[in-house]
Design a protein around this motif. Sequence first.
Motif, PDB file in Angstrom:
ATOM      1  N   ASN A  43       0.833  -1.202   0.000  1.00 31.44           N
ATOM      2  CA  ASN A  43       0.000   0.000   0.000  1.00 31.44           C
ATOM      3  C   ASN A  43       0.871   1.257   0.000  1.00 31.44           C
ATOM      4  OD1 ASN A  43      -2.546   1.293   0.171  1.00 31.44           O
ATOM      5  ND2 ASN A  43      -2.060   1.772   2.308  1.00 31.44           N
TER       6      ASN A  43
ATOM      7  N   GLY B 114       1.936   1.911  -3.297  1.00 29.31           N
ATOM      8  CA  GLY B 114       0.885   2.165  -4.278  1.00 29.31           C
ATOM      9  C   GLY B 114       0.431   0.957  -5.076  1.00 29.31           C
TER      10      GLY B 114
ATOM     11  N   ASP C 161      -2.027  -1.836  -5.850  1.00 33.64           N
ATOM     12  CA  ASP C 161      -3.439  -2.059  -5.582  1.00 33.64           C
ATOM     13  C   ASP C 161      -3.639  -3.463  -5.001  1.00 33.64           C
ATOM     14  OD1 ASP C 161      -6.162  -0.671  -7.044  1.00 33.64           O
ATOM     15  OD2 ASP C 161      -6.323  -2.682  -6.175  1.00 33.64           O
ATOM     16  N   ILE C 162      -4.500  -3.585  -4.027  1.00 33.32           N
ATOM     17  CA  ILE C 162      -4.739  -4.897  -3.410  1.00 33.32           C
ATOM     18  C   ILE C 162      -5.272  -5.893  -4.431  1.00 33.32           C
ATOM     19  CG2 ILE C 162      -7.042  -4.212  -2.570  1.00 33.32           C
ATOM     20  CD1 ILE C 162      -6.499  -6.070  -0.143  1.00 33.32           C
ATOM     21  N   ASP C 163      -5.977  -5.410  -5.446  1.00 37.91           N
ATOM     22  CA  ASP C 163      -6.492  -6.319  -6.477  1.00 37.91           C
ATOM     23  C   ASP C 163      -5.388  -6.903  -7.346  1.00 37.91           C
ATOM     24  OD1 ASP C 163      -9.046  -5.931  -5.598  1.00 37.91           O
ATOM     25  OD2 ASP C 163      -9.477  -4.326  -7.028  1.00 37.91           O
ATOM     26  N   ASP C 164      -4.225  -6.308  -7.304  1.00 40.96           N
ATOM     27  CA  ASP C 164      -3.102  -6.844  -8.069  1.00 40.96           C
ATOM     28  C   ASP C 164      -2.253  -7.810  -7.236  1.00 40.96           C
ATOM     29  OD1 ASP C 164      -3.568  -5.601 -10.553  1.00 40.96           O
ATOM     30  OD2 ASP C 164      -2.802  -3.705  -9.772  1.00 40.96           O
TER      31      ASP C 164
ATOM     32  N   ALA D 242      -0.284  -5.839 -13.016  1.00 41.49           N
ATOM     33  CA  ALA D 242       0.491  -4.701 -12.502  1.00 41.49           C
ATOM     34  C   ALA D 242       1.551  -4.228 -13.489  1.00 41.49           C
ATOM     35  CB  ALA D 242       1.148  -5.068 -11.175  1.00 41.49           C
TER      36      ALA D 242
ATOM     37  N   LYS E 136       0.440  -0.840 -14.938  1.00 42.68           N
ATOM     38  CA  LYS E 136      -0.117   0.123 -13.989  1.00 42.68           C
ATOM     39  C   LYS E 136       0.759   1.358 -13.807  1.00 42.68           C
ATOM     40  CE  LYS E 136      -3.908  -2.079 -12.885  1.00 42.68           C
ATOM     41  NZ  LYS E 136      -4.324  -2.847 -11.733  1.00 42.68           N
TER      42      LYS E 136
ATOM     43  N   TYR F 190       6.498   1.180  -9.437  1.00 46.49           N
ATOM     44  CA  TYR F 190       6.048   1.537  -8.091  1.00 46.49           C
ATOM     45  C   TYR F 190       7.108   2.208  -7.223  1.00 46.49           C
ATOM     46  CZ  TYR F 190       1.963  -1.284  -9.238  1.00 46.49           C
ATOM     47  OH  TYR F 190       0.828  -1.775  -9.837  1.00 46.49           O
TER      48      TYR F 190
END
Lengths: 585, 585
Positions: free
Chosen positions: B29, B32, B34-37, B52, B55, B311
């Motif tokens: 987190n 950055g 995403d929890i869905d990734d 990801a 992204k 990221y």
Amino acid sequence: MSVERVNPVPSDLDIAQSAVVKPILEIANKFGIDIDDLILYGTEKAKVKLSALNKSNKKPAKYIDVTAITPTPLGEGKTTTTVGLTDGIAKLGKKSACAIRQPSMGPTFGIKGGAAGGGYSQIVPMEDFNLHLTGDLHAITAAHNLCSAAIDARLHHEARWSDSFFEKRGMKKLNIEPTSVTWNRVVDINDRCLRNITIGKGGLGDGPIREAHFDITVASELMAILALTTDLKDMRERIGKIVVAMDKSKNPITTEDLGVAGAMTVLMKDGIQPNIMQTMEENLAFVHAGPFANIAHGNSSIIADKIASNYCDYLVTESGFAADIGMEKFFDIKCRQSGLVPDAVVLVATVRALKMHGGGPKVTPGRDLDSVYKEENLELLEEGCKNMSAHIKIAKKFGIPVVVGINQFHTDTENELELVKKIALESGAYGAVVTNHWAEGGDGAKDLAEVVIKACEEEHDFKFLYDLDISIKDKIEVLAKEVYGADGVEFSPEALSKISLYEKLGYDKFPICMAKSHLSLSHDPKLKNVPKGYIFPITDIRASVGAGFLYPLAGDVRTMPGLSSKPAYMNIDIDTDTGKITGLF
Amino acid sequence: MSVERVNPVPSDLDIAQSAVVKPILEIANKFGIDIDDLILYGTEKAKVKLSALNKSNKKPAKYIDVTAITPTPLGEGKTTTTVGLTDGIAKLGKKSACAIRQPSMGPTFGIKGGAAGGGYSQIVPMEDFNLHLTGDLHAITAAHNLCSAAIDARLHHEARWSDSFFEKRGMKKLNIEPTSVTWNRVVDINDRCLRNITIGKGGLGDGPIREAHFDITVASELMAILALTTDLKDMRERIGKIVVAMDKSKNPITTEDLGVAGAMTVLMKDGIQPNIMQTMEENLAFVHAGPFANIAHGNSSIIADKIASNYCDYLVTESGFAADIGMEKFFDIKCRQSGLVPDAVVLVATVRALKMHGGGPKVTPGRDLDSVYKEENLELLEEGCKNMSAHIKIAKKFGIPVVVGINQFHTDTENELELVKKIALESGAYGAVVTNHWAEGGDGAKDLAEVVIKACEEEHDFKFLYDLDISIKDKIEVLAKEVYGADGVEFSPEALSKISLYEKLGYDKFPICMAKSHLSLSHDPKLKNVPKGYIFPITDIRASVGAGFLYPLAGDVRTMPGLSSKPAYMNIDIDTDTGKITGLF
């Protein structure tokens, strides 16, 4: 229902992929498992921590074992019935869970197909179930082969270095006799040419040269230990007791002697935690351990059953092969070790297998079934029902009520199904019910579920078949006569010498885990129905000291399958756009 | 800081176990992701989905490769520096992540010890890092050995059945030449006596009999593919291109010909997703793929680097061995394939290794260091700095600024450290900084971080060492002369015949992945410092067609380590009350 049923029933993979898989957290929550007791592996599977062993706040679940008559090589739908019955019990408003074995990947890529059940009675996601799951089998492979390397490294260095070299390093020589090594290597693949190999052929630095063997991973004693252990401490102790060879003075050499037992346990520390998944009807499915059903006991883990029992009212489990092997071991080995008391047995029968026992032609995987199996034939069927009767009687020897579950095929006629029911009841079954969960999921198993629930309420008096205190010979004779229907036992000279060795070493109080054919009540797969008037031959006896049983061999037992000329992997691929697996079954 | 630093510095395991490991979700987190990734594996590690890859909403991270001078057999702290530098950059307020290799378990239980860094610069939990992690290596082992079994099953069945038998099944014979099989089996264990074996010795049903070999899993071409692939479709294609043998007419046999490429990809579909963990200072650590640094390219995965780059502002990665091997392959193989452009190189040097190159006595693992390594000796050091200068020059050939990171030991004197700095700058390094992250974590690497950040801002003009279009011989000669400092190359007859074969088969446009000793700039581990006036010998050349490189062999290359007489596993155990691992390093 998280899957819409259609007719004709599609392939197992198509059904499984059309199912809406709920987050496993939601399923766990429905059954009251605390999130702190879970280790998630993605969103669809999880491990349950051993802390859940002590979370019981209710009386233990009713405990049901699903077994079968002597099967054809196609299998008679035991796992499918286990899953269907679980969903059927849930349809009746009870909290219902199942606990089954994790399959080997060898057969998945070989010939057998998936082991997650079938039709509308499956555990999902079936791809995870049939592939790596959470890596427990891989952990066993790694721990097992670390020990194998340790043995040969020891042989290698002891042949090269002096006693004083070892003493200086705080060690002493073990003097392992190379020809006595019984700890093979393992691989979770069907690889026939690894059955018999010569290792260490690279010269002095690559030694020792010796004859060696690979088994399939599920045949590892570590798998039997995983299935029988009760906690981390117990697993560490069992792993340390494994006998891998003898020294030159015929004393056992253990993993502890090799100094590798701790590292093996470290490799299996995650694996001891059972996995949870879900049935397609959103009931809890424990999937943990899958010991070979011949040289080992063929039952899923004690830890999974104990934890599962804390979170449901009815726990349905499955034992490998037929009642003469898997169920007998379920009672005499697994329940004896766990202390869990079973409440009912479900004996799966099919009209197809019963006709085969009645004299029908050979059933061969990959070939079309003979027409006799597709048309009404009450004579063959009635004759073959003797096999079912024998299995009912075996189950009843343990004092447990038996419900026959007739796994329906669309070719079965009404007369045929009625005949099986009638004979089952005459043979002492508590009930006999046609079940159609394959086509109808839990709805198709509601009738079976009702009778099983009633059977669980019956007064029953569970007992083991034999006492651990009687001699090795006596235990084997009880099994041969009372379960396999033999007139007596013939022990080879090898077997007799093992008996005296094991008596000397104090291994004679272990239960017996018979290694015999699952395709006959006898030792001979060609003898169908109810073989009589024969002598049961014991060719050798081996000891799984860590797992805690002796396994006598009744004839050749294969511990490494092969691949056919057109193996299942040839159909398997992945859609690289969607990531979906194709052709898995 | 999630760990309290003490002095003297405790063991790596003690430090790692005292660290407070944050939930990986929290770390993700912060960066950055995403929890869905994410696919969580428990709370402390996760896989990142390939979604990801796309992204990115910012310019790519600065890209830093950590390499080293020619090391002693003890290693000079490359991973520790990678982790320390990552934490050091973060201390300066930048978003900093690292991407490193997953280690093989063979050396973990053998002799090498952990690979998660060391001291206060480690990736945690180090137990997971060094053991199963999320099972990627196990997946490779399974996929690799499935292919091995497929080869021998094919040999077995083709020897037994007619052409028409195969035609009836929709197949045709492949006519594999048994002696041409180059696809060995693999196991992730140091097991020397599996180097050379005879398989198929059980008779007709267990055939074919042939000489065969096991390598350690990280030497599998599948591992090289995992490290070089860019997405699922690319991985499927690469796996299908693997050449496992030749047929009797000398045409290549691929996994696609065997019909096993799809199933192999299915087994590796989870493995393609990179793993994330954290440094002890709560920065993001990608851990993915670990190809052998000699017969393969010794770099972590392209997919991890590409995702990580989305990221963070600074991505620190590590290449295997020294700059002449791992870094050269990082540029010429990995960056060429990925299209990612590096911004700086950190060359790790130690006073110990430089003295060894200057003529200091042999350094042997497990033995005490000679006193010369513990006392000031500027002469040996100055002489040995020639090795460092050579590596600086190699790195500069690629147009990238080089910062020397002098990994400090408590025995190093001020004069010694100053001398190394001076020579480094004279040799063209952009900077030379003493770094003490082992004892002080990110704080100890802040000075290094500052210089590296500045170096990344330098104008630079990245270029490959050779063009893919030049001949195989020319590529090898460029490497031998410009990197290893040889006067020329001698090709064995075997190597020459491979060159013409590969030219015929169209494999001549692949980059070169040299298999040579890492303990010398030359092919000969005994030649220290900067060997001159020698001819570089190529004994053989092999092709990894799926991974997409040729690997010439400069002398013997061992692809299966052995175990010592007192291997590391003898100290490893588990506390069965707490579940804590003891003695891991």
